[in-house]
Enzyme design. Structure first.
Site, short mmCIF file in Angstrom:
data_model
loop_
_atom_site.label_atom_id
_atom_site.label_comp_id
_atom_site.label_asym_id
_atom_site.label_seq_id
_atom_site.Cartn_x
_atom_site.Cartn_y
_atom_site.Cartn_z
N ASP A 35 34.05 41.13 30.94
CA ASP A 35 33.17 41.04 32.12
C ASP A 35 32.36 39.76 31.99
OD1 ASP A 35 34.03 43.49 33.15
OD2 ASP A 35 32.59 44.60 31.95
N GLU A 54 37.48 51.07 25.23
CA GLU A 54 37.22 50.96 26.68
C GLU A 54 36.20 52.02 27.05
OE1 GLU A 54 36.59 49.95 30.06
OE2 GLU A 54 38.24 48.73 29.31
N GLU A 88 44.30 39.07 34.15
CA GLU A 88 44.87 37.73 34.13
C GLU A 88 45.76 37.54 35.36
OE1 GLU A 88 48.31 37.29 31.64
OE2 GLU A 88 47.47 35.46 30.79
C1 SAM Z 1 37.23 42.51 33.37
S1 SAM Z 1 37.85 43.94 32.57
C2 SAM Z 1 39.30 43.32 31.71
C3 SAM Z 1 40.26 44.42 31.32
C4 SAM Z 1 41.49 43.98 30.54
N1 SAM Z 1 41.14 43.42 29.25
C5 SAM Z 1 42.33 43.00 31.32
O1 SAM Z 1 42.36 41.80 30.95
O2 SAM Z 1 42.98 43.43 32.30
C6 SAM Z 1 36.69 44.16 31.23
C7 SAM Z 1 36.74 45.56 30.65
O3 SAM Z 1 35.91 45.62 29.49
C8 SAM Z 1 35.26 46.88 29.45
N2 SAM Z 1 34.07 46.69 28.60
C9 SAM Z 1 32.99 45.92 28.88
N3 SAM Z 1 32.13 45.92 27.87
C10 SAM Z 1 32.67 46.70 26.90
C11 SAM Z 1 32.23 47.09 25.60
N4 SAM Z 1 31.08 46.65 25.11
N5 SAM Z 1 33.02 47.92 24.88
C12 SAM Z 1 34.19 48.36 25.40
N6 SAM Z 1 34.65 48.02 26.62
C13 SAM Z 1 33.90 47.21 27.36
C14 SAM Z 1 34.97 47.20 30.90
O4 SAM Z 1 34.81 48.59 31.13
C15 SAM Z 1 36.20 46.63 31.61
O5 SAM Z 1 37.20 47.61 31.78
#
Ligand code: SAM
Length: 232
Positions: free
Chosen positions: A141, A85, A214
């Site tokens: 994202d 993260e 979710e």
């Molecule tokens: C929409 S959130 C979903 C969080 C969690 N998986 C959930 O379902 O509640 C997407 C997360 O991915 C992280 N993220 C995006 N690109 C990433 C990357 N390349 N490596 C690590 N984390 C990443 C963002 O900081 C964000 O917290």
């Protein structure tokens, strides 16, 4: 290390080396600052030694608040997990659930967990080939605008990278509620010979822990899809 913006060796043709999501939110409270300064370095992934003797090695990309990672750990104590993260508040959320206040530098930490507080794509590029038994990409994202497609984690250039990091037979779980990303996953992964999957499930499959995003998506009336791709 590949992935730093100035690094000309970034090997993912067609996708940008820089990460577009947020790394920082509001100002950190003292407890959060201590978790990042004192606890995070003790848990940061450096090599695979921590996974010696584990039944499997999994990587979670973008764990958000960490609920899904903690549920996986609780249900599978025999598995080593690297959880990635980049958002500081998310890292603090997971660390805060592991360590009581005042014990940031000393509390014992789960021996089979490591955190990667950087772009997960960098880690995937440096892991030994065939080291992962499973990869989790839960509610990435979505970057729904077509001109931002290169920012999506699922991308044609990432398929050989994930394929190389997974063992033959290894799985790649993907869940998303975003209709553009749902169509994109099918468009990018379905024709590829590197992965195979049955059609996505419309309800969360048994054994998949829930995630915070979710819950928000379902409360807002959106309908997630859940895939389990495999490296043949
Ligand atoms: C929409 S959130 C979903 C969080 C969690 N998986 C959930 O379902 O509640 C997407 C997360 O991915 C992280 N993220 C995006 N690109 C990433 C990357 N390349 N490596 C690590 N984390 C990443 C963002 O900081 C964000 O917290």
């Amino acid at each position: 290390m590949p992935g730093v913006p100035s690094d000309p060796s970034w090997p993912l043709a067609g996708i940008p080396p820089r990460l577009y999501g947020r790394r920082r939110g509001h100002r950190l409270r003292a407890r959060q600052a201590r978790l990042l300064a004192e606890t995070l370095p003790r848990l940061t992934y450096r090599d695979l030694d921590f996974a010696a003797g584990a039944a499997a090695l999994w990587l979670e990309v973008g764990f958000g608040g960490g609920e899904h990672t903690l549920a996986l750990m609780a249900a599978h104590p025999e598995v080593a997990i690297i959880a990635s993260e980049v958002y500081e508040q998310g890292l603090c959320s997971l660390l805060g659930r592991l360590v009581p206040e005042g014990e940031e530098a000393t509390a014992p930490l789960p021996p089979r967990l490591r955190l990667w507080p950087h772009d997960a794509r960098e880690l995937l590029l440096t892991l030994p080939r065939g080291s992962l038994d499973g990869l989790f990409l839960m509610f990435p994202d979505p970057w729904p605008k077509a001109r931002h497609a290169k920012r999506r984690f699922v991308h044609p250039a990432m398929l050989p990278v994930v394929h190389a990091a997974l063992k033959p037979g290894g799985f790649w779980r993907i869940a998303t509620d975003d209709p553009t990303y749902q169509a994109w996953v099918e468009e990018v992964l379905r024709p590829s010979p590197l992965f195979t999957a049955p059609p996505p499930a419309r309800t969360r499959p048994p054994g998949w822990p829930p995630t915070r995003y979710e819950a928000k998506a379902i409360a807002a009336g959106r309908e997630p899809l859940y895939w389990e791709w495999r490296r043949p």
